[in-house]
Design a protein around this motif. Structure first.
Motif, PDB file in Angstrom:
ATOM      1  N   GLU A 601     -18.960  65.183 -23.049  1.00 17.98           N
ATOM      2  CA  GLU A 601     -18.058  64.409 -22.812  1.00 17.98           C
ATOM      3  C   GLU A 601     -18.582  62.896 -22.791  1.00 17.98           C
ATOM      4  OE1 GLU A 601     -15.030  66.764 -19.671  1.00 17.98           O
ATOM      5  OE2 GLU A 601     -16.712  66.017 -18.755  1.00 17.98           O
ATOM      6  N   ILE A 602     -19.998  62.761 -22.405  1.00 14.27           N
ATOM      7  CA  ILE A 602     -20.590  61.432 -22.253  1.00 14.27           C
ATOM      8  C   ILE A 602     -20.877  61.156 -23.745  1.00 14.27           C
ATOM      9  CG2 ILE A 602     -22.676  60.282 -22.011  1.00 14.27           C
ATOM     10  CD1 ILE A 602     -22.848  62.183 -19.662  1.00 14.27           C
ATOM     11  N   ILE A 603     -21.052  61.995 -24.643  1.00 14.85           N
ATOM     12  CA  ILE A 603     -21.519  61.603 -26.041  1.00 14.85           C
ATOM     13  C   ILE A 603     -20.159  61.042 -26.725  1.00 14.85           C
ATOM     14  CG2 ILE A 603     -21.912  62.604 -28.381  1.00 14.85           C
ATOM     15  CD1 ILE A 603     -24.032  64.349 -26.853  1.00 14.85           C
ATOM     16  N   HIS A 604     -18.826  61.731 -26.597  1.00 13.06           N
ATOM     17  CA  HIS A 604     -17.737  61.596 -27.296  1.00 13.06           C
ATOM     18  C   HIS A 604     -16.749  60.674 -26.533  1.00 13.06           C
ATOM     19  CE1 HIS A 604     -18.943  64.216 -30.532  1.00 13.06           C
ATOM     20  NE2 HIS A 604     -19.009  64.929 -29.715  1.00 13.06           N
ATOM     21  N   MET A 605     -17.363  60.136 -25.549  1.00 11.55           N
ATOM     22  CA  MET A 605     -16.156  59.257 -24.686  1.00 11.55           C
ATOM     23  C   MET A 605     -15.541  58.165 -25.538  1.00 11.55           C
ATOM     24  SD  MET A 605     -18.676  57.003 -22.217  1.00 11.55           S
ATOM     25  CE  MET A 605     -18.924  58.403 -21.032  1.00 11.55           C
ATOM     26  N   ASP A 606     -14.237  57.948 -25.711  1.00 12.04           N
ATOM     27  CA  ASP A 606     -13.362  56.951 -26.457  1.00 12.04           C
ATOM     28  C   ASP A 606     -12.884  56.134 -25.505  1.00 12.04           C
ATOM     29  OD1 ASP A 606     -11.972  58.921 -25.606  1.00 12.04           O
ATOM     30  OD2 ASP A 606     -10.955  59.311 -27.559  1.00 12.04           O
ATOM     31  N   TRP A 607     -13.272  55.817 -24.305  1.00 14.15           N
ATOM     32  CA  TRP A 607     -12.419  54.974 -23.480  1.00 14.15           C
ATOM     33  C   TRP A 607     -13.454  53.999 -23.061  1.00 14.15           C
ATOM     34  CZ3 TRP A 607     -14.932  55.398 -18.710  1.00 14.15           C
ATOM     35  CH2 TRP A 607     -15.668  56.499 -18.379  1.00 14.15           C
ATOM     36  N   LEU A 608     -13.010  52.977 -22.333  1.00 13.82           N
ATOM     37  CA  LEU A 608     -13.802  51.907 -21.874  1.00 13.82           C
ATOM     38  C   LEU A 608     -13.501  51.930 -20.237  1.00 13.82           C
ATOM     39  CD1 LEU A 608     -13.352  49.103 -24.618  1.00 13.82           C
ATOM     40  CD2 LEU A 608     -15.433  50.586 -24.056  1.00 13.82           C
ATOM     41  N   ASN A 609     -14.499  51.714 -19.383  1.00 12.63           N
ATOM     42  CA  ASN A 609     -14.498  51.404 -18.139  1.00 12.63           C
ATOM     43  C   ASN A 609     -13.517  50.535 -17.658  1.00 12.63           C
ATOM     44  OD1 ASN A 609     -15.609  53.000 -15.799  1.00 12.63           O
ATOM     45  ND2 ASN A 609     -16.012  51.006 -15.196  1.00 12.63           N
ATOM     46  N   ASN A 610     -12.770  50.574 -16.359  1.00 12.82           N
ATOM     47  CA  ASN A 610     -11.761  49.693 -16.111  1.00 12.82           C
ATOM     48  C   ASN A 610     -12.177  48.165 -15.654  1.00 12.82           C
ATOM     49  OD1 ASN A 610     -13.334  50.175 -13.679  1.00 12.82           O
ATOM     50  ND2 ASN A 610     -11.352  50.685 -12.414  1.00 12.82           N
ATOM     51  N   ASN A 611     -13.657  48.058 -15.569  1.00  9.87           N
ATOM     52  CA  ASN A 611     -14.228  46.706 -15.589  1.00  9.87           C
ATOM     53  C   ASN A 611     -14.692  45.901 -16.962  1.00  9.87           C
ATOM     54  OD1 ASN A 611     -16.222  48.582 -15.665  1.00  9.87           O
ATOM     55  ND2 ASN A 611     -17.598  46.828 -14.338  1.00  9.87           N
ATOM     56  N   VAL A 612     -14.410  46.598 -17.872  1.00 12.08           N
ATOM     57  CA  VAL A 612     -14.906  46.004 -19.367  1.00 12.08           C
ATOM     58  C   VAL A 612     -13.528  45.244 -19.818  1.00 12.08           C
ATOM     59  CG1 VAL A 612     -15.488  46.465 -21.506  1.00 12.08           C
ATOM     60  CG2 VAL A 612     -16.081  48.059 -19.864  1.00 12.08           C
ATOM     61  N   ILE A 613     -13.841  44.002 -20.081  1.00 14.14           N
ATOM     62  CA  ILE A 613     -12.687  43.187 -20.716  1.00 14.14           C
ATOM     63  C   ILE A 613     -13.104  43.133 -22.319  1.00 14.14           C
ATOM     64  CG2 ILE A 613     -11.672  40.890 -20.756  1.00 14.14           C
ATOM     65  CD1 ILE A 613     -11.596  42.241 -17.944  1.00 14.14           C
TER      66      ILE A 613
END
Length: 647
Positions: A601-613
């Motif tokens: 899941e870490i390798i393939h994460m395709d999302w950005l954390n909620n504090n990333v602009i």
């Protein structure tokens, strides 16, 4: 009258009927009317006269005749019936002059259902015909998020270009990837010559695949063909005989079986322990020959921080092992034929181990590994499911998390800049880990994300400064030929950039421990497991001493203490940066406070954390070099699926 053939066909039908009953599955033909009764459709498209692949005819349109046939389309009615008489008569016609009248059928999800001509289909299936002419109407389903539906819509795009209906893929992206292999311009309609050549290649390959044992596998011949093309290419395929293809298939069969078993990559998160020697083993140890090790780079150490880091690793190997090894390097190698030649040359020079240090050399590495099974070839990339080569990378996100803690504690206004390069496996984890680290010490911290493969670094830096962003995370390695100090986490003091902290790749340690697995025999042990075939990827981190972080002595004592404490917990395995509740820009992605994301899941994460602009770029926004790398290992990029990179 061919009643003897009818009786043989009847026995086949009865056998199929009984087998389906024993499996608890429906023992008659599928009925399209019933399928459509609970399926949303959007349109019907007349295709005209089509050559229908006989093995894709799976049922009938209406309920009427379904019980007259078994699922394999062989008859089930008694020999004395009118049905049997007509079937035998059709059999005579086929043997004397051939069945020429087209059937009528519907196509739905690239499967065909007969409206008129069930007995003709049955007779031709009995005689193992390849195709049958038919007047076909296509029924198009409504788009959904189901995998099969997505693959079908990819097939529709492929059909518009090729008019080919006899291949199918088990996974998304296959049709687009096939076009890339076969067509110089994958968007142009195929000529009749292209269609004929491909048809000939495909059926010869399918024959070789099935004779080799493909019928026992769950994947399609087209799935296997993609693996074959990835190694041998399409250009020479038109001239190859089935026997040649069979020989080449035998060489890469493990790769095909790996795909069939749908095995995930075997992630080795820490170096294997050296086996304990027996008493006699300590008294006597056989001498080993000098290992020859080659490194192949796409740039030079003077122009690339990445290559520079790997070259430092090579020098470390020479210092560590001395006369036990001999190393060489080839640099400025371009992907494609140049890479093929470079890896092949290194293998022919009897190197025992070859390291190719960019994902762009994956295909060249794979081709050479198939031709030189005695050579150990490793590609520096993350999570690639190939049996014949091993891949290696480092858990940089662990150091990025610590860098984020430092940035979050120092940025008074909570604004932090982040410059990323390629949106590929592992890089997204670094972005999110950094953002989580900053958020841990400053809940209001915001990480402003930009991509160096979309904009120049100067443009990005100037934009950051105009927004009051003075703490910036940039590239993590020093390039000897460049004088700027924009690496790691740095601070703009109004005049210059001060270096605050920097994640460190210890490639020398990485390579040393990999070489030790060869010297002490654990390399072979890693390859032999009870589960059978698997692809091996080394993904080591701080616990293996291959990743670390260095920081300025001016850092506040409290921040140093916090960083060291969390670093020790990461090394011991007591803390994972991606543990607890995790929230992306669009919502919660992990809601369990007591668990962490899996390595996959870490390798393939395709999302950005909620504090990333910021966001992932589209393929069109990326540079040409970046597009090539993203097609191999991209995550999160808009339009990536359309480009067919997930194979």
């Amino acid at each position: 009258m061919s009643f003897s053939d009818y009786n043989k066909a009847l026995r086949r039908g009865e056998k199929s009927y009984q087998e389906h009953l024993m499996r608890g599955s429906y023992p008659y033909l599928q009925v399209l009317e019933e399928i459509l009764s609970h399926t949303d459709t959007v349109s019907e498209v007349p295709l005209g006269l089509v050559q229908i692949p006989i093995d894709l005819i799976v049922g009938t349109y209406a309920v009427g005749r379904r019980t007259a046939f078994a699922p394999n389309f062989m008859p089930l009615l008694n020999p004395g019936t009118e049905f049997a008489y007509k079937w035998a008569s059709l059999c005579d016609s086929h043997l004397s002059e051939g069945i020429r009248d087209p059937i009528k059928a519907y196509e739905f999800m690239n499967r065909f259902y007969v409206v008129e001509g069930n007995k003709r289909v049955s007779v031709l299936k009995y005689f193992d015909a390849v195709t049958i002419p038919g007047i076909v109407t296509r029924i198009i389903p409504k788009r959904t998020d189901e995998k099969e539906n997505k693959i079908y819509y990819e097939f529709l795009d492929f059909y518009k270009i090729t008019n080919i209906n006899y291949i199918w893929f088990s996974n998304e992206g296959g049709f687009a990837k096939l076009l890339q292999f076969v067509s110089p311009d994958s968007s142009s309609a195929w000529t009749e010559r292209q269609k004929e050549d491909f048809r000939s290649c495909y059926y010869r390959f399918a024959k070789a695949f099935q004779e080799r044992g493909g019928k026992r596998l769950s994947i399609t011949p087209a799935d296997a063909m993609l693996i074959y093309l990835n190694i041998y290419g399409y250009e020479d395929m038109t001239e190859k005989l089935p026997s040649q293809m069979s020989e080449e298939l035998e060489k890469i069969w493990d790769e095909i079986v790996l795909l069939d078993q749908n095995r995930s990559v075997e992630l080795l998160l820490n170096p294997s322990e050296e086996p304990k020697k027996t008493f006699f083993g300590r008294l006597w140890s056989p001498s080993t020959k000098k290992l020859k090790i080659a490194f192949i780079h796409d740039k030079t150490a003077e122009t690339s921080s990445w290559t520079y880091g790997h070259e430092l690793g090579r020098f470390y190997l020479e210092e560590t092992f001395g006369d036990q090894i001999e190393t060489s390097c080839t640099d400025n190698v371009t992907p494609g034929e140049s890479a093929d030649e470079a890896v092949e040359k290194a293998a022919n020079e009897e190197n025992d181990i070859i390291f190719t240090t960019t994902p762009q050399f994956m295909e060249a590495s794979l081709k050479a590994a198939v031709s030189h099974p005695e050579t150990k070839i490793l590609n520096c990339s993350l999570y690639c499911p190939h049996r014949y080569i091993r891949t290696y990378y480092a858990r940089l996100h662990e150091a990025k998390f610590l860098a984020g803690i430092i940035a979050g504690s120092l940025a008074d206004n909570g604004k932090i800049g982040y410059i990323a390069d390629y949106p590929i496996c592992g890089i997204t984890a670094g972005i999110n880990a950094f953002a989580l680290g900053a958020q841990m010490v400053n809940p209001k911290a915001c990480v402003f994300l930009e991509w160096s493969t979309v904009k120049s670094q100067n443009t990005i830096i100037n934009d950051f400064r105009s927004r009051g962003i003075t703490y910036i995370s940039s590239q993590d390695l020093i390039t000897p030929g460049l004088k700027n100090r924009r690496f790691g986490l740095s601070h703009y003091n109004g005049k210059d950039m001060d270096n605050i902290a920097m994640p460190v790749w210890h490639w020398g340690v990485f390579y040393k421990k990999l070489i030790e697995t060869v010297l002490n025999g654990t390399w072979k042990d890693e390859d032999n497991t009870e589960e059978g075939l698997h692809a091996i990827n080394y993904w080591w981190g701080m616990s293996a001493d291959v990743i670390d972080i260095i920081y300025s002595q001016k850092l506040p004592a409290g921040t140093k203490r916090l960083v060291e404490m969390i670093k020790n917990n990461i090394i011991s395995g007591d803390f994972n940066p991606f543990s607890g509740i995790l929230t992306s820009q669009s919502g919660v992605v992990h809601s369990d406070e007591n668990t962490a994301l899996t390595p996959e899941e870490i390798i393939h994460m395709d999302w950005l954390n909620n504090n990333v602009i910021g966001s992932f770029p589209s393929m069109e926004e990326l540079s040409a070099e970046a597009q090539a790398i993203v097609r191999l290992q991209g995550v999160g990029v808009k339009d990536l699926q359309k480009d067919g990179v997930y194979l």
